[in-house]
Scaffold this active site. Structure first.
Site, PDB file in Angstrom:
ATOM      1  N   HIS A 204      36.933  54.545  20.755  1.00 37.71           N
ATOM      2  CA  HIS A 204      37.533  55.570  21.620  1.00 37.71           C
ATOM      3  C   HIS A 204      36.750  55.738  22.937  1.00 37.71           C
ATOM      4  O   HIS A 204      36.671  56.840  23.484  1.00 37.71           O
ATOM      5  CB  HIS A 204      37.732  56.888  20.867  1.00 37.71           C
ATOM      6  CG  HIS A 204      36.469  57.554  20.380  1.00 37.71           C
ATOM      7  ND1 HIS A 204      36.386  58.179  19.151  1.00 37.71           N
ATOM      8  CD2 HIS A 204      35.266  57.737  20.965  1.00 37.71           C
ATOM      9  CE1 HIS A 204      35.170  58.699  19.008  1.00 37.71           C
ATOM     10  NE2 HIS A 204      34.483  58.457  20.097  1.00 37.71           N
TER      11      HIS A 204
ATOM     12  N   HIS B 292      33.716  65.820  21.282  1.00 33.82           N
ATOM     13  CA  HIS B 292      32.463  65.602  22.015  1.00 33.82           C
ATOM     14  C   HIS B 292      32.066  66.854  22.792  1.00 33.82           C
ATOM     15  O   HIS B 292      31.770  66.797  23.987  1.00 33.82           O
ATOM     16  CB  HIS B 292      32.599  64.402  22.950  1.00 33.82           C
ATOM     17  CG  HIS B 292      32.973  63.118  22.272  1.00 33.82           C
ATOM     18  ND1 HIS B 292      34.246  62.850  21.821  1.00 33.82           N
ATOM     19  CD2 HIS B 292      32.232  62.033  21.953  1.00 33.82           C
ATOM     20  CE1 HIS B 292      34.273  61.641  21.260  1.00 33.82           C
ATOM     21  NE2 HIS B 292      33.070  61.130  21.324  1.00 33.82           N
TER      22      HIS B 292
ATOM     23  N   HIS C  46      26.822  51.396  19.782  1.00 32.81           N
ATOM     24  CA  HIS C  46      26.430  51.856  21.111  1.00 32.81           C
ATOM     25  C   HIS C  46      25.398  52.965  21.014  1.00 32.81           C
ATOM     26  O   HIS C  46      25.341  53.684  20.018  1.00 32.81           O
ATOM     27  CB  HIS C  46      27.629  52.300  21.961  1.00 32.81           C
ATOM     28  CG  HIS C  46      28.400  53.495  21.480  1.00 32.81           C
ATOM     29  ND1 HIS C  46      28.999  53.574  20.245  1.00 32.81           N
ATOM     30  CD2 HIS C  46      28.709  54.661  22.104  1.00 32.81           C
ATOM     31  CE1 HIS C  46      29.649  54.736  20.130  1.00 32.81           C
ATOM     32  NE2 HIS C  46      29.477  55.415  21.243  1.00 32.81           N
TER      33      HIS C  46
ATOM     34  N   GLU D 189      29.263  56.750  14.646  1.00 31.19           N
ATOM     35  CA  GLU D 189      30.696  57.093  14.652  1.00 31.19           C
ATOM     36  C   GLU D 189      31.506  56.187  13.723  1.00 31.19           C
ATOM     37  O   GLU D 189      32.604  56.555  13.301  1.00 31.19           O
ATOM     38  CB  GLU D 189      31.271  56.979  16.066  1.00 31.19           C
ATOM     39  CG  GLU D 189      30.804  58.071  17.017  1.00 31.19           C
ATOM     40  CD  GLU D 189      31.431  57.952  18.402  1.00 31.19           C
ATOM     41  OE1 GLU D 189      31.380  58.940  19.141  1.00 31.19           O
ATOM     42  OE2 GLU D 189      31.974  56.878  18.754  1.00 31.19           O
TER      43      GLU D 189
END
Ligand code: FE
Length: 279
Positions: free
Chosen positions: A12, A59, A193, A240
């Site tokens: 995403h 977030h 990441h 995630e």
């Protein structure tokens, strides 16, 4: 009866949404990334799901650090697009499915997953970028959306195994839902990441490729990886990926691969997609 017709894992990354919004999906580095989404889009266009359960993390747009539910489900009729600093993305509002949402909430709590019900849940990039990847730029989204938000922001985050088991409980909930609707479940986030600290920019393509294979053939192996190991191997935000295991838990043990693709780096991330369905 409701039927689960597919499970999709997809990144995403905010920059992917920006590429859509700025009309850049056919140019430069974006061209191969978006070409890699086409088979998934075609599959959805053919299968015509009625509703998508989108497993994502907020977030800081809707959920502040004041109150952080581990698992939360949207139960509203619609969800506004969140303003993440530059104004809301220019995309249609997200329409919900309160009946299915409440059925899921009831079933999950009875199944010992004490999920938080949210009447207000502005949708940030965690939810909207996958919609753009899977359905492009329609006037209205062709599916109703049930948002399922997972805390991967604030320690302690749930274990990979807990996420997988939540997916199994979601499967039971779908199978006990009487309306004849076609459901797709989307697990979002990752892949590897890290956006902060000394290792900012860390990407582990070997880990990502292993994950793409194992999510199909041996997801239980992925549930044995601790969240600390996910962070070490895939980066602090790579954790995630545990949300993909909620999607995978909802599918049967034996699945067939409809499509997968992977690119790295995409805006400091390993970006992948996998489309699976029950064998
Ligand atoms: Fe994220």
């Amino acid at each position: 009866m409701a039927r689960l017709i597919a499970g999709i894992g997809v990144s995403h990354v905010p920059a992917i949404g920006a590429a859509v919004d700025n009309g850049r999906t056919g140019v430069g580095i974006w061209k191969p990334v978006f070409e890699g989404y086409e088979p998934a889009r075609r599959h959805l266009a053919e299968q015509e799901p009625d509703v998508a359960i989108v497993v994502y993390n907020d977030h800081g747009s809707a959920i502040s650090l004041d109150i952080v539910p581990t698992f939360a489900i949207g139960v509203a009729g619609s969800y506004p697009i969140a303003d993440e600093g530059g104004g809301p993305r220019p995309i249609p509002a997200v329409h919900g499915d309160p009946e299915l949402s409440w059925h899921l909430a009831d079933s999950l709590v009875a199944d010992e997953f004490d999920i938080t019900a949210c009447q207000k849940l502005p949708a940030d990039h965690g939810l909207t970028v996958p919609l753009s990847i899977l359905w492009g730029t329609p006037q209205q989204w062709p599916v109703r959306i049930v948002p399922l938000a997972v805390n991967v922001i604030h320690d302690p985050v749930p274990t990979a195994q807990r996420c997988f088991r939540l997916g199994q409980a979601i499967r039971r909930a779908i199978e006990s839902y009487e309306p004849d609707v076609k459901v797709v479940i989307v697990g979002t986030g990752g892949m590897s990441h890290q956006l902060q600290g000394e290792r900012a920019g860390h990407i582990n393509t070997e880990f990502d490729r292993m994950f793409l294979e194992q999510i199909r053939v041996d997801p239980v192996a992925l549930t044995r990886i601790s969240t600390r190991e996910y962070a070490e191997l895939a980066g602090s935000e790579g954790v995630e990926l545990i949300m993909w295991l909620i999607m995978r838990g909802a599918l049967r043990e034996d699945v067939e691969l409809v499509h997968e693709d992977y690119h790295a780096p995409v805006s400091m991330s390993g970006a992948g997609i996998v489309v699976l369905r029950d064998a």
